[in-house]
Design a protein around this motif. Structure first.
Motif, short mmCIF file in Angstrom:
data_model
loop_
_atom_site.label_atom_id
_atom_site.label_comp_id
_atom_site.label_asym_id
_atom_site.label_seq_id
_atom_site.Cartn_x
_atom_site.Cartn_y
_atom_site.Cartn_z
N LEU A 1 -1.61 49.77 -14.58
CA LEU A 1 -2.87 49.78 -15.35
C LEU A 1 -3.11 48.41 -16.00
CD1 LEU A 1 -4.48 52.51 -17.38
CD2 LEU A 1 -4.00 50.39 -18.60
N THR A 2 -4.32 47.90 -15.84
CA THR A 2 -4.66 46.60 -16.42
C THR A 2 -5.66 46.70 -17.55
OG1 THR A 2 -6.34 46.33 -14.70
CG2 THR A 2 -4.20 45.29 -14.32
N ARG B 1 -1.11 54.50 -28.16
CA ARG B 1 -1.30 53.17 -27.57
C ARG B 1 -1.59 53.28 -26.07
NH1 ARG B 1 3.25 51.73 -30.84
NH2 ARG B 1 2.59 50.58 -32.69
N VAL B 2 -2.15 52.21 -25.51
CA VAL B 2 -2.44 52.15 -24.08
C VAL B 2 -1.12 51.98 -23.32
CG1 VAL B 2 -3.65 50.91 -22.25
CG2 VAL B 2 -4.65 51.02 -24.56
N ARG B 3 -0.86 52.90 -22.38
CA ARG B 3 0.34 52.79 -21.53
C ARG B 3 0.04 51.84 -20.38
NH1 ARG B 3 0.42 58.31 -21.95
NH2 ARG B 3 -0.65 58.43 -19.96
N GLY B 4 1.03 51.01 -20.05
CA GLY B 4 0.84 50.06 -18.96
C GLY B 4 1.45 50.51 -17.65
N ASP B 5 1.71 51.82 -17.52
CA ASP B 5 2.39 52.27 -16.29
C ASP B 5 1.41 52.37 -15.12
OD1 ASP B 5 1.07 54.36 -17.42
OD2 ASP B 5 2.80 55.70 -17.56
N SER C 1 -13.11 48.09 -24.36
CA SER C 1 -12.08 47.65 -23.43
C SER C 1 -10.76 47.33 -24.14
CB SER C 1 -12.58 46.40 -22.70
OG SER C 1 -11.58 45.90 -21.87
N MET C 2 -9.65 47.86 -23.60
CA MET C 2 -8.32 47.63 -24.17
C MET C 2 -7.32 47.32 -23.07
SD MET C 2 -8.33 50.88 -26.68
CE MET C 2 -10.01 51.40 -26.36
N THR C 3 -6.23 46.66 -23.46
CA THR C 3 -5.16 46.36 -22.51
C THR C 3 -3.87 47.04 -22.95
OG1 THR C 3 -4.75 44.32 -23.73
CG2 THR C 3 -6.16 44.14 -21.79
N PRO C 4 -2.87 47.16 -22.04
CA PRO C 4 -1.64 47.87 -22.37
C PRO C 4 -1.01 47.36 -23.67
CG PRO C 4 -1.69 47.48 -20.03
CD PRO C 4 -2.89 46.76 -20.61
N GLY C 5 -0.54 48.32 -24.48
CA GLY C 5 0.09 47.99 -25.75
C GLY C 5 -0.84 48.06 -26.93
N GLU C 6 -2.16 47.98 -26.70
CA GLU C 6 -3.11 48.02 -27.82
C GLU C 6 -3.24 49.44 -28.37
OE1 GLU C 6 -6.48 45.12 -28.04
OE2 GLU C 6 -6.37 45.31 -25.86
N THR C 7 -3.58 49.52 -29.65
CA THR C 7 -3.71 50.82 -30.31
C THR C 7 -5.07 51.44 -30.00
OG1 THR C 7 -2.22 50.14 -32.08
CG2 THR C 7 -3.69 51.99 -32.55
N MET D 1 -16.38 63.33 -28.51
CA MET D 1 -17.07 62.68 -27.38
C MET D 1 -16.48 61.31 -27.09
SD MET D 1 -19.88 64.67 -26.62
CE MET D 1 -21.46 63.89 -26.50
N LEU D 2 -15.45 61.29 -26.27
CA LEU D 2 -14.78 60.06 -25.84
C LEU D 2 -14.33 60.26 -24.40
CD1 LEU D 2 -12.59 59.67 -29.02
CD2 LEU D 2 -14.20 57.92 -28.25
N TRP D 3 -14.48 59.21 -23.59
CA TRP D 3 -14.08 59.30 -22.18
C TRP D 3 -13.32 58.05 -21.79
CZ3 TRP D 3 -18.95 60.21 -24.13
CH2 TRP D 3 -19.39 61.52 -24.08
N LYS D 4 -12.14 58.26 -21.15
CA LYS D 4 -11.29 57.14 -20.74
C LYS D 4 -11.53 56.78 -19.28
CE LYS D 4 -7.13 57.76 -23.58
NZ LYS D 4 -6.61 59.11 -23.86
N ARG D 5 -11.64 55.46 -19.03
CA ARG D 5 -11.72 54.96 -17.65
C ARG D 5 -10.59 53.94 -17.45
NH1 ARG D 5 -16.61 51.37 -16.65
NH2 ARG D 5 -15.12 49.85 -17.39
N GLU D 6 -9.81 54.13 -16.39
CA GLU D 6 -8.65 53.26 -16.15
C GLU D 6 -8.93 52.31 -14.99
OE1 GLU D 6 -5.02 56.25 -17.41
OE2 GLU D 6 -5.80 56.39 -15.38
N SER D 7 -8.51 51.05 -15.16
CA SER D 7 -8.56 50.06 -14.07
C SER D 7 -7.15 49.63 -13.75
CB SER D 7 -9.38 48.84 -14.49
OG SER D 7 -10.70 49.20 -14.81
N PHE D 8 -6.86 49.47 -12.45
CA PHE D 8 -5.50 49.15 -12.00
C PHE D 8 -5.47 47.82 -11.26
CE2 PHE D 8 -5.85 53.70 -12.48
CZ PHE D 8 -4.70 54.02 -13.20
N ALA D 9 -4.24 47.26 -11.17
CA ALA D 9 -4.06 45.94 -10.56
C ALA D 9 -4.52 45.91 -9.10
CB ALA D 9 -2.59 45.52 -10.66
N ASP D 10 -4.46 47.06 -8.42
CA ASP D 10 -4.88 47.08 -7.00
C ASP D 10 -6.39 47.25 -6.84
OD1 ASP D 10 -5.31 49.70 -7.70
OD2 ASP D 10 -3.77 50.55 -6.38
N GLY D 11 -7.13 47.19 -7.96
CA GLY D 11 -8.59 47.26 -7.88
C GLY D 11 -9.16 48.65 -8.07
#
Lengths: 146, 85
Positions: free
Chosen positions: A41-42, A34-38, A81-87, A117-127
């Motif tokens: 992370l938004t 699952r997506v971690r929200g630490d 696109s996914m948000t914290p808690g999603e599988t 072939m998968l790549w993760k990109r993280e976006s955070f609350a501070d932009g």
């Protein structure tokens, strides 16, 4: 039966467990990533290759099914696109006894982190937005299966 | 030699496009030479491919190392190490 999907739609874990045909196989093991929200992370975005991502997952699935004589295997990876808690990823493996099902689950999650072939990109609350770097620990875990 | 290039993740972002068609000089015979050629071509290429150890490649749908030949190839995908799961 082997079921492999790459999908942008949310993964309905309960429905997938019902669809996974474990009838008569005795032991079923699962892994849910699952997506971690630490760290504030938004959004987690998963980029994939239109053909090679699903082919890579299917190749791993068949290797696992052969190696551990699995009766049923479900391997689903979400993209987009996914948000914290999603599988993000679901692995369901069924065999006659627990050892094979558990080992197949661990193999699949270890290897798909380094082979598909998968790549993760993280976006955070501070932009801040950052692509995830490969981890040495993931490489070491994947290498254990060679 | 004409080949299709496909870019993914931060390689795509830095190159500013998901892909392009390029006409390669005959001397560019393998993946390593292609990365060097792209890095020397313009500023975007230099910023993306300055450190070729951070780049992985696939040729016509199969993962390929730096010494994989380009002769007869249709598409080369260039991308960072994968991070799924």
């Amino acid at each position: 039966m082997i079921r492999v999907f790459v999908q942008a739609a949310p993964i309905d874990v309960g429905a997938e467990i019902d669809l996974h045909d474990a009838g008569g196989h005795g032991a079923s093991a699962s892994f849910i990533g699952r997506v971690r929200g630490d760290a504030g992370l938004t959004e987690l975005f998963l980029e994939h290759h239109p053909a090679m991502t699903e082919a890579g997952l299917a190749s791993l699935a068949h290797a696992a099914a052969d190696r551990w004589k699995l009766g049923a295997l479900t391997l689903i990876h979400r993209v987009g696109s996914m948000t914290p808690g999603e599988t993000i990823v679901l692995v369901l493996a069924s065999s006659r006894h627990r050892a094979e099902a558990l080992a197949a689950c661990e193999y699949l999650i270890d290897r798909l982190k380094t082979d598909v072939m998968l790549w993760k990109r993280e976006s955070f609350a501070d932009g801040r937005i950052a692509w995830v770097e490969e981890r040495e620990d993931d490489r070491d875990r994947a290498a254990r299966w060679e | 030699m004409r080949i299709e290039l496909a870019y993914f993740a931060w390689v795509r972002e830095r190159m500013g496009t998901p892909g392009e068609t390029v006409e390669l000089p005959p001397a560019i015979a393998d993946v390593a030479a292609l990365l060097g050629w792209l890095a020397a071509r313009d500023e975007r290429g230099a910023a993306t491919f300055a450190d070729p150890h951070r780049i992985r490649a696939a040729i016509d749908g199969a993962l390929a190392g730096p010494d994989a030949p380009l002769a007869g190839v249709r598409e080369v995908a260039l991308f960072p190490p994968v991070t799924g799961g």
